[in-house]
Design a protein around this motif. Structure first.
Motif, PDB file in Angstrom:
ATOM      1  N   UNK A 184      10.216   6.858  11.056  1.00  0.00           N
ATOM      2  CA  UNK A 184      10.793   5.769  10.266  1.00  0.00           C
ATOM      3  C   UNK A 184       9.727   4.744   9.913  1.00  0.00           C
ATOM      4  N   UNK A 185       8.898   4.363  10.897  1.00  0.00           N
ATOM      5  CA  UNK A 185       7.833   3.401  10.641  1.00  0.00           C
ATOM      6  C   UNK A 185       6.813   3.960   9.649  1.00  0.00           C
ATOM      7  N   UNK A 186       6.477   5.240   9.797  1.00  0.00           N
ATOM      8  CA  UNK A 186       5.521   5.856   8.880  1.00  0.00           C
ATOM      9  C   UNK A 186       6.031   5.798   7.443  1.00  0.00           C
ATOM     10  N   UNK A 187       7.311   6.120   7.252  1.00  0.00           N
ATOM     11  CA  UNK A 187       7.871   6.095   5.902  1.00  0.00           C
ATOM     12  C   UNK A 187       7.937   4.669   5.348  1.00  0.00           C
ATOM     13  N   UNK A 188       8.146   3.678   6.212  1.00  0.00           N
ATOM     14  CA  UNK A 188       8.158   2.293   5.751  1.00  0.00           C
ATOM     15  C   UNK A 188       6.752   1.832   5.355  1.00  0.00           C
ATOM     16  N   UNK A 189       5.740   2.301   6.083  1.00  0.00           N
ATOM     17  CA  UNK A 189       4.355   2.016   5.693  1.00  0.00           C
ATOM     18  C   UNK A 189       4.053   2.631   4.330  1.00  0.00           C
ATOM     19  N   UNK A 190       4.516   3.865   4.126  1.00  0.00           N
ATOM     20  CA  UNK A 190       4.298   4.535   2.839  1.00  0.00           C
ATOM     21  C   UNK A 190       4.984   3.763   1.712  1.00  0.00           C
ATOM     22  N   UNK A 191       6.199   3.284   1.959  1.00  0.00           N
ATOM     23  CA  UNK A 191       6.906   2.498   0.944  1.00  0.00           C
ATOM     24  C   UNK A 191       6.117   1.240   0.593  1.00  0.00           C
ATOM     25  N   UNK A 192       5.549   0.586   1.616  1.00  0.00           N
ATOM     26  CA  UNK A 192       4.766  -0.629   1.371  1.00  0.00           C
ATOM     27  C   UNK A 192       3.559  -0.333   0.488  1.00  0.00           C
ATOM     28  N   UNK A 193       2.856   0.773   0.774  1.00  0.00           N
ATOM     29  CA  UNK A 193       1.673   1.085  -0.032  1.00  0.00           C
ATOM     30  C   UNK A 193       2.054   1.533  -1.433  1.00  0.00           C
ATOM     31  N   UNK A 194       3.191   2.171  -1.584  1.00  0.00           N
ATOM     32  CA  UNK A 194       3.639   2.531  -2.926  1.00  0.00           C
ATOM     33  C   UNK A 194       3.937   1.263  -3.728  1.00  0.00           C
ATOM     34  N   UNK A 195       4.504   0.253  -3.063  1.00  0.00           N
ATOM     35  CA  UNK A 195       4.784  -1.013  -3.725  1.00  0.00           C
ATOM     36  C   UNK A 195       3.491  -1.718  -4.132  1.00  0.00           C
ATOM     37  N   UNK A 196       2.466  -1.644  -3.277  1.00  0.00           N
ATOM     38  CA  UNK A 196       1.196  -2.311  -3.568  1.00  0.00           C
ATOM     39  C   UNK A 196       0.413  -1.605  -4.668  1.00  0.00           C
ATOM     40  N   UNK A 197       0.507  -0.255  -4.713  1.00  0.00           N
ATOM     41  CA  UNK A 197      -0.321   0.517  -5.631  1.00  0.00           C
ATOM     42  C   UNK A 197       0.378   0.887  -6.929  1.00  0.00           C
ATOM     43  N   UNK A 198       1.684   0.732  -6.985  1.00  0.00           N
ATOM     44  CA  UNK A 198       2.423   1.187  -8.154  1.00  0.00           C
ATOM     45  C   UNK A 198       2.125   0.318  -9.364  1.00  0.00           C
ATOM     46  N   UNK A 199       1.826   0.990 -10.482  1.00  0.00           N
ATOM     47  CA  UNK A 199       1.573   0.274 -11.734  1.00  0.00           C
ATOM     48  C   UNK A 199       2.876  -0.063 -12.441  1.00  0.00           C
ATOM     49  N   UNK A 200       3.953   0.604 -12.080  1.00  0.00           N
ATOM     50  CA  UNK A 200       5.256   0.353 -12.689  1.00  0.00           C
ATOM     51  C   UNK A 200       6.234  -0.059 -11.592  1.00  0.00           C
ATOM     52  N   UNK A 201       7.440   0.463 -11.658  1.00  0.00           N
ATOM     53  CA  UNK A 201       8.423   0.136 -10.635  1.00  0.00           C
ATOM     54  C   UNK A 201       8.139   0.922  -9.355  1.00  0.00           C
ATOM     55  N   UNK A 202       7.945   0.240  -8.213  1.00  0.00           N
ATOM     56  CA  UNK A 202       7.717   0.977  -6.960  1.00  0.00           C
ATOM     57  C   UNK A 202       8.978   1.694  -6.517  1.00  0.00           C
ATOM     58  N   UNK A 203       8.779   2.753  -5.748  1.00  0.00           N
ATOM     59  CA  UNK A 203       9.911   3.500  -5.224  1.00  0.00           C
ATOM     60  C   UNK A 203      10.268   3.000  -3.831  1.00  0.00           C
ATOM     61  N   UNK A 204      11.510   3.156  -3.459  1.00  0.00           N
ATOM     62  CA  UNK A 204      11.963   2.768  -2.133  1.00  0.00           C
ATOM     63  C   UNK A 204      12.264   4.033  -1.330  1.00  0.00           C
ATOM     64  N   UNK A 205      11.801   4.045  -0.094  1.00  0.00           N
ATOM     65  CA  UNK A 205      12.148   5.138   0.804  1.00  0.00           C
ATOM     66  C   UNK A 205      13.291   4.657   1.687  1.00  0.00           C
ATOM     67  N   UNK A 206      14.457   5.221   1.465  1.00  0.00           N
ATOM     68  CA  UNK A 206      15.626   4.855   2.246  1.00  0.00           C
ATOM     69  C   UNK A 206      15.746   5.824   3.413  1.00  0.00           C
ATOM     70  N   UNK A 207      15.496   5.337   4.627  1.00  0.00           N
ATOM     71  CA  UNK A 207      15.519   6.185   5.818  1.00  0.00           C
ATOM     72  C   UNK A 207      16.808   5.932   6.580  1.00  0.00           C
ATOM     73  N   UNK A 208      17.538   7.000   6.849  1.00  0.00           N
ATOM     74  CA  UNK A 208      18.794   6.908   7.585  1.00  0.00           C
ATOM     75  C   UNK A 208      18.741   7.813   8.801  1.00  0.00           C
ATOM     76  N   UNK A 209      19.338   7.343   9.906  1.00  0.00           N
ATOM     77  CA  UNK A 209      19.448   8.160  11.120  1.00  0.00           C
ATOM     78  C   UNK A 209      20.884   8.628  11.262  1.00  0.00           C
ATOM     79  N   UNK A 210      21.051   9.881  11.688  1.00  0.00           N
ATOM     80  CA  UNK A 210      22.375  10.457  11.868  1.00  0.00           C
ATOM     81  C   UNK A 210      22.511  11.002  13.277  1.00  0.00           C
TER      82      UNK A 210
END
Length: 336
Positions: free
Chosen positions: A25-51
């Motif tokens: 979960x933390x790894x995917x949140x780090x990836x989301x943060x870097x996508x937000x920082x590097x994205x030239x357009x709309x950044x993507x969100x990684x929605x992580x759910x536990x079941x």
């Protein structure tokens, strides 16, 4: 409006290694943060759910990083390692096997690490296919599921719709591969640098660029894709695929192209080349043997198709990415 949210569902099954659940979960949140920082357009969100399972054995959501957003089918389902004395199997897994099958049928990438492959094998999705797991679990899983080819020599096996990873800490390899698939290589590398994970040998040794489209919602074509990923495509032509799909050839070609972006022949070629890449990097087979094992009877035709898709010859690819001592090629394929 473009949907910029990518869902990842993590199965918190009985005796799951909770450190890996939270680590992923933390790894995917780090990836989301870097996508937000590097994205030239709309950044993507990684929605992580536990079941997890309720008292009746039904699967229910127990955690969501974006709880206010509407429900949608996840792009990937992750089965982390197990930490208990027994592998995840049997009635105590409740509704998880059916839950996993349903998401696979909807186009989600199914991923497992270490003992999680035992739960994946229970779904029947690995029948006739290859998978890796912790070397300690290989024999037990192979005995329980003789229709699954267990290969504990591999750290990661990516077959497009199903990804399996080996040892306990291979959840990091699995997480990076999934980030690469969902957000791209730049975000994966940024995440690896931040978390001090060396992606070099991992990605170099198990490199594959074929990322099939599985979220197109054409269930007939998706069924054919799943079949192709789990069967030997040698000699398999459009008529056989169309017959299995119960469609006329022209209709099948049109729907397959629309759904996947490739015609069936190109799709099968990319599957074969992905397998050839693994063999070139991880085995000492000659180029002719790799060609045959990948579904090509003509080694010269294999070389031409490999170069067209990958951009280098099989010999050049092996020089760059091999993790074993390469064989002496009889035909000087190092540059050809």
């Amino acid at each position: 409006m473009i949907d910029d949210t990518v869902g990842i569902a993590i199965a918190s099954y009985p005796e799951v290694w909770r450190a890996s659940v939270h680590g992923l979960t933390d790894m995917f949140m780090v990836a989301e943060r870097y996508d937000r920082l590097q994205s030239a357009s709309e950044p993507r969100r990684l929605r992580v759910s536990h079941y997890a399972l309720d008292d009746a054995g039904s699967v229910l959501k127990v955690f969501d990083t974006h709880p206010s957003e509407r429900e949608r089918v996840p792009a990937a389902v992750v089965l982390p390692p197990a930490i208990g004395d027994e592998l995840p199997f049997g009635e105590r897994m409740g509704g998880f096997p059916e839950w996993i099958r349903t998401h696979h049928q909807s186009g989600a990438i199914i991923c497992s690490a270490c003992g999680g492959v035992s739960l994946l094998a229970q779904t029947g999705l690995l029948a006739g296919r290859s998978a890796t797991t912790h070397w300690l679990h290989g024999e037990a899983i192979a005995k329980r599921h003789p229709d699954v080819r267990i290969d504990t020599d591999k750290m990661l096996l990516d077959e497009g719709d199903i990804i399996t990873a080996g040892g306990m800490m291979a959840w990091t390899d699995l997480g990076l591969r999934l980030i690469d698939r969902l957000l791209g290589a730049n975000i994966m590398l940024a995440t690896a640098r931040f978390m001090l994970i060396d992606p070099g040998a991992r990605e170099q040794s198990f490199y594959s660029t074929f990322t099939p489209r599985l979220d197109h919602e054409d269930m007939v074509i998706l069924d054919i894709q799943h079949w192709l990923h789990g069967t030997d495509t040698k000699g398999l032509g459009v008529p056989a695929m169309a017959e299995r799909a119960r469609l006329g050839e022209r209709t099948f070609l049109r729907r397959f192209q629309k759904a996947t972006g490739l015609n069936p022949t190109e799709y099968a070629q990319r599957l074969r080349v992905a397998k050839a890449r693994d063999l070139l990097a991880q085995s000492s087979l000659s180029t002719e043997q790799v060609a045959w094992a990948s579904g090509y009877e003509d080694a010269n035709a294999f070389r031409k198709i490999f170069r067209k898709i990958v951009g280098v010859s099989p010999g050049e690819y092996r020089m760059r990415f091999s993790i074993v001592t390469p064989p002496a090629e009889r035909d000087g394929d190092v540059t050809g």
